[in-house]
Design an enzyme around this catalytic site. Sequence first.
Site, PDB file in Angstrom:
ATOM      1  N   HIS A   9      -8.468   0.664   5.126  1.00 59.37           N
ATOM      2  CA  HIS A   9      -9.164   1.456   4.101  1.00 59.37           C
ATOM      3  C   HIS A   9      -8.581   1.192   2.716  1.00 59.37           C
ATOM      4  O   HIS A   9      -7.458   0.708   2.565  1.00 59.37           O
ATOM      5  CB  HIS A   9      -9.094   2.950   4.436  1.00 59.37           C
ATOM      6  CG  HIS A   9      -7.693   3.495   4.424  1.00 59.37           C
ATOM      7  ND1 HIS A   9      -7.011   3.762   3.258  1.00 59.37           N
ATOM      8  CD2 HIS A   9      -6.856   3.815   5.434  1.00 59.37           C
ATOM      9  CE1 HIS A   9      -5.811   4.237   3.549  1.00 59.37           C
ATOM     10  NE2 HIS A   9      -5.689   4.264   4.872  1.00 59.37           N
ATOM     11  N   GLU A  83      -4.726   6.798  12.426  1.00 57.34           N
ATOM     12  CA  GLU A  83      -3.404   6.275  12.070  1.00 57.34           C
ATOM     13  C   GLU A  83      -2.336   6.856  12.982  1.00 57.34           C
ATOM     14  O   GLU A  83      -2.541   7.872  13.648  1.00 57.34           O
ATOM     15  CB  GLU A  83      -3.090   6.598  10.600  1.00 57.34           C
ATOM     16  CG  GLU A  83      -1.741   6.128  10.091  1.00 57.34           C
ATOM     17  CD  GLU A  83      -1.505   4.617  10.159  1.00 57.34           C
ATOM     18  OE1 GLU A  83      -1.380   4.079  11.279  1.00 57.34           O
ATOM     19  OE2 GLU A  83      -1.418   3.991   9.084  1.00 57.34           O
TER      20      GLU A  83
END
Length: 194
Positions: A9, A83
């Site tokens: 990202h 994550e």
Amino acid sequence: MEQALLIRHGQTEWSATGRHTGRTDVPLAAAGERQAARLRPLLDRLLDGRQPALVLSSPMARARRTAELAGLPAPRVDDDLREMDYGAYEGLTTPQIAADVPGFTVWTHPLPDGETLEQVGARADAVLARLAAADGVAVAVAHGHLLRVLGARWIGLEPACGGSLMLGTAAVCVLGDEHGRPALRHWNLLAADD
């Protein structure tokens, strides 16, 4: 799978300052939005005019927004792409943690109340199996540490070896093979600046 594109990202306020960002759903910063939009020409070149057979994204808004701005088809949210869970170290920087735990890195030290590297590696292996089953090019949009583990696992290395695969924000990596053996075709590709 013909090949898989891994996309980290774009920049967030926390990534810009080195804060560990696992469970906290921090949005893209303005710079991260620009980075994600600049991915379009790079992805067009890598996809060579084809549509991906599979697009997966972390459930976090920063990953889903990156996919959108990069011009990808609507992704399927995959919880295994979230994550690493940093536990008690969420929101802290490595130097802040190292003040109490000398020599600390996520690759060498436990994360109190967080995940182990083995747990992250198991999630990465599950994602790799889904990507490998795609009939064509697959894409995964996720986060720095998780994608570094995923890259290491693709080439048969232990999760901690992801520590040797640096990955910038809004970077693209290409997993493929050479003579039937898993290979990293490209790593940490960045879009050209405007």
